[in-house]
Design a protein around this motif. Structure first.
Motif, PDB file in Angstrom:
ATOM      1  N   GLN A  32       0.816  -1.213   0.000  1.00 21.05           N
ATOM      2  CA  GLN A  32       0.000   0.000   0.000  1.00 21.05           C
ATOM      3  C   GLN A  32       0.850   1.263   0.000  1.00 21.05           C
TER       4      GLN A  32
ATOM      5  N   CYS B 208      -2.762   0.387  -3.953  1.00 19.10           N
ATOM      6  CA  CYS B 208      -2.388  -0.949  -3.486  1.00 19.10           C
ATOM      7  C   CYS B 208      -1.937  -1.766  -4.691  1.00 19.10           C
TER       8      CYS B 208
ATOM      9  N   CYS C   6      -5.741  -2.678   2.404  1.00 25.02           N
ATOM     10  CA  CYS C   6      -6.092  -3.264   1.126  1.00 25.02           C
ATOM     11  C   CYS C   6      -6.288  -4.765   1.344  1.00 25.02           C
TER      12      CYS C   6
END
Length: 121
Positions: free
Chosen positions: A6, A22, A95
């Protein structure tokens, strides 16, 4: 094994915008459901926005109209554009990815390292 890296996040005043990214290290990225979740201390991780393999987004009620999830399959990257940020959006954002699409449930198998988003009033 899918690794998710990320970037983005940070601190912003209420009403401002931030963008999260991400990158997934998986050759078959386009076959994975991808999403964004957030967590504040003492609370469960909650789904924010998810995009399935067909490019269909799902949003939490709190994100609808303010956040936009998108994916670039050519770059194995998922994005979250956050606008009109509010102090209550302050959280650690994660994410997530899985071959199965759990929509906004936190049952995803693979998770990024997290990135802090802080919105001040």
């Amino acid at each position: 094994q899918v690794q998710l890296m990320q970037s983005g996040g940070g601190s912003v005043q209420a009403g401002g915008s931030l963008r999260l990214s991400c990158v997934a290290s998986v050759p078959t990225y386009s076959r994975y459901c991808m999403g964004w979740f957030r967590q504040v201390p003492g609370k469960e991780r909650e789904g924010v926005a998810v995009m399935d393999v067909n490019g269909r987004p799902s949003y939490a009620a709190s994100a609808l109209g303010r956040f936009t999830v998108s994916r670039d399959n050519a770059k194995n990257t998922l994005f979250l554009e956050m606008n009109s940020l509010k102090p209550e959006d302050t959280a650690m954002y994660y994410c997530a990815s899985d071959a199965l699409c759990w929509i906004l449930s936190n049952k995803y198998n693979f998770w990024g390292q997290g990135t802090q988003v802080t919105v001040s009033s």
